[in-house]
Scaffold this motif. Structure first.
Motif, PDB file in Angstrom:
ATOM      1  N   PHE A   1     -26.769  37.200  42.307  1.00 24.75           N
ATOM      2  CA  PHE A   1     -27.473  36.157  43.038  1.00 24.75           C
ATOM      3  C   PHE A   1     -27.330  34.799  42.351  1.00 24.75           C
ATOM      4  O   PHE A   1     -28.205  33.956  42.434  1.00 24.75           O
ATOM      5  N   GLY A   2     -26.228  34.615  41.627  1.00 27.55           N
ATOM      6  CA  GLY A   2     -25.999  33.352  40.927  1.00 27.55           C
ATOM      7  C   GLY A   2     -26.736  33.303  39.610  1.00 27.55           C
ATOM      8  O   GLY A   2     -26.222  33.728  38.590  1.00 27.55           O
ATOM      9  N   ASN A   3     -27.976  32.802  39.631  1.00 22.30           N
ATOM     10  CA  ASN A   3     -28.762  32.702  38.399  1.00 22.30           C
ATOM     11  C   ASN A   3     -29.494  33.995  38.050  1.00 22.30           C
ATOM     12  O   ASN A   3     -30.165  34.067  37.028  1.00 22.30           O
ATOM     13  N   ASN A   4     -29.377  34.994  38.904  1.00 22.32           N
ATOM     14  CA  ASN A   4     -29.940  36.326  38.648  1.00 22.32           C
ATOM     15  C   ASN A   4     -28.851  37.355  38.915  1.00 22.32           C
ATOM     16  O   ASN A   4     -28.233  37.331  39.970  1.00 22.32           O
ATOM     17  N   VAL A   5     -28.637  38.249  37.948  1.00 24.75           N
ATOM     18  CA  VAL A   5     -27.605  39.270  38.070  1.00 24.75           C
ATOM     19  C   VAL A   5     -28.213  40.618  37.716  1.00 24.75           C
ATOM     20  O   VAL A   5     -28.942  40.733  36.730  1.00 24.75           O
ATOM     21  N   SER A   6     -27.915  41.635  38.534  1.00 25.43           N
ATOM     22  CA  SER A   6     -28.330  43.010  38.234  1.00 25.43           C
ATOM     23  C   SER A   6     -27.083  43.840  37.980  1.00 25.43           C
ATOM     24  O   SER A   6     -26.097  43.734  38.720  1.00 25.43           O
ATOM     25  N   TYR A   7     -27.142  44.657  36.937  1.00 26.41           N
ATOM     26  CA  TYR A   7     -26.030  45.523  36.585  1.00 26.41           C
ATOM     27  C   TYR A   7     -26.341  46.961  36.961  1.00 26.41           C
ATOM     28  O   TYR A   7     -27.503  47.368  37.002  1.00 26.41           O
ATOM     29  N   LYS A   8     -25.291  47.719  37.218  1.00 27.88           N
ATOM     30  CA  LYS A   8     -25.454  49.152  37.456  1.00 27.88           C
ATOM     31  C   LYS A   8     -26.076  49.745  36.204  1.00 27.88           C
ATOM     32  O   LYS A   8     -25.682  49.421  35.101  1.00 27.88           O
ATOM     33  N   GLY A   9     -27.059  50.570  36.361  1.00 28.27           N
ATOM     34  CA  GLY A   9     -27.732  51.167  35.207  1.00 28.27           C
ATOM     35  C   GLY A   9     -29.119  50.608  34.976  1.00 28.27           C
ATOM     36  O   GLY A   9     -29.884  51.172  34.201  1.00 28.27           O
ATOM     37  N   GLY A  10     -29.452  49.475  35.618  1.00 28.12           N
ATOM     38  CA  GLY A  10     -30.833  49.011  35.550  1.00 28.12           C
ATOM     39  C   GLY A  10     -31.133  47.800  34.700  1.00 28.12           C
ATOM     40  O   GLY A  10     -32.299  47.462  34.509  1.00 28.12           O
ATOM     41  N   LEU A  11     -30.142  47.105  34.198  1.00 31.97           N
ATOM     42  CA  LEU A  11     -30.374  45.892  33.423  1.00 31.97           C
ATOM     43  C   LEU A  11     -30.146  44.683  34.318  1.00 31.97           C
ATOM     44  O   LEU A  11     -29.184  44.653  35.082  1.00 31.97           O
ATOM     45  N   SER A  12     -31.036  43.696  34.230  1.00 33.87           N
ATOM     46  CA  SER A  12     -30.878  42.448  34.987  1.00 33.87           C
ATOM     47  C   SER A  12     -31.022  41.261  34.052  1.00 33.87           C
ATOM     48  O   SER A  12     -31.762  41.313  33.071  1.00 33.87           O
TER      49      SER A  12
END
Length: 159
Positions: A35-46
């Motif tokens: 989301f640009g300034n917000n990123v979520s990674y597979k596995g649960g870290l944002s």
């Protein structure tokens, strides 16, 4: 009352690009949502870039907050920790400690991300069990050395 459902861990960051480079290029995290300034990674870290408009900005960017930021760590595992350590040595990452064998025999490294969050990288439990077996320990000895359940150790030795 119904239990709250854990969704993910959010790290507030000052520079999203520097943090993304760290987590994506160095730690190999795969993007689930961007989301640009917000990123979520597979596995649960944002990662959420903290803007000056955010209610937590002043509390989280003060020098005191940054210095006291290490009461938790974000934990990752790798199968070949020695190779990963050599990769880290080639960077300008700041180490809390270099390759170390914990009391339970697992090799670990602790580093800081660009916002001074504490990051632990440990050898996977499967790799730990296989390494100790290769060093001559049987399943019972590995269980005693690592505090892992014997049935888990036996399962890892078969894998």
């Amino acid at each position: 009352m119904k239990a709250a459902n854990f969704k993910n861990l959010v790290l507030f960051v000052i520079d999203i690009e520097a943090s993304r480079k760290f987590y994506e290029e160095l730690l190999g995290q795969e993007i689930e949502h961007d989301f640009g300034n917000n990123v979520s990674y597979k596995g649960g870290l944002s990662l959420w870039q903290l803007s000056e408009k955010h209610i937590l900005f002043e509390q989280l960017v003060s020098k005191q907050a940054i210095q006291q930021n290490n009461r938790m760590e974000v934990y990752f595992e790798v199968d070949d920790i020695k190779s990963f350590y050599l990769k880290l040595e080639q960077t300008n990452v700041r180490f809390l400690h270099r390759l170390h064998i914990e009391e339970w025999q697992q090799m670990t490294i602790r580093i800081f991300d660009p916002d001074h969050h504490l990051i632990e990288i440990g050898e996977s439990l499967k790799s730990l069990v296989k390494r100790l077996n290769k060093e001559g320990h049987n399943a019972k000895e590995i269980s005693e050395l690592t505090f892992l359940a014997l049935d888990f150790v036996e399962l890892m030795l078969k894998a």
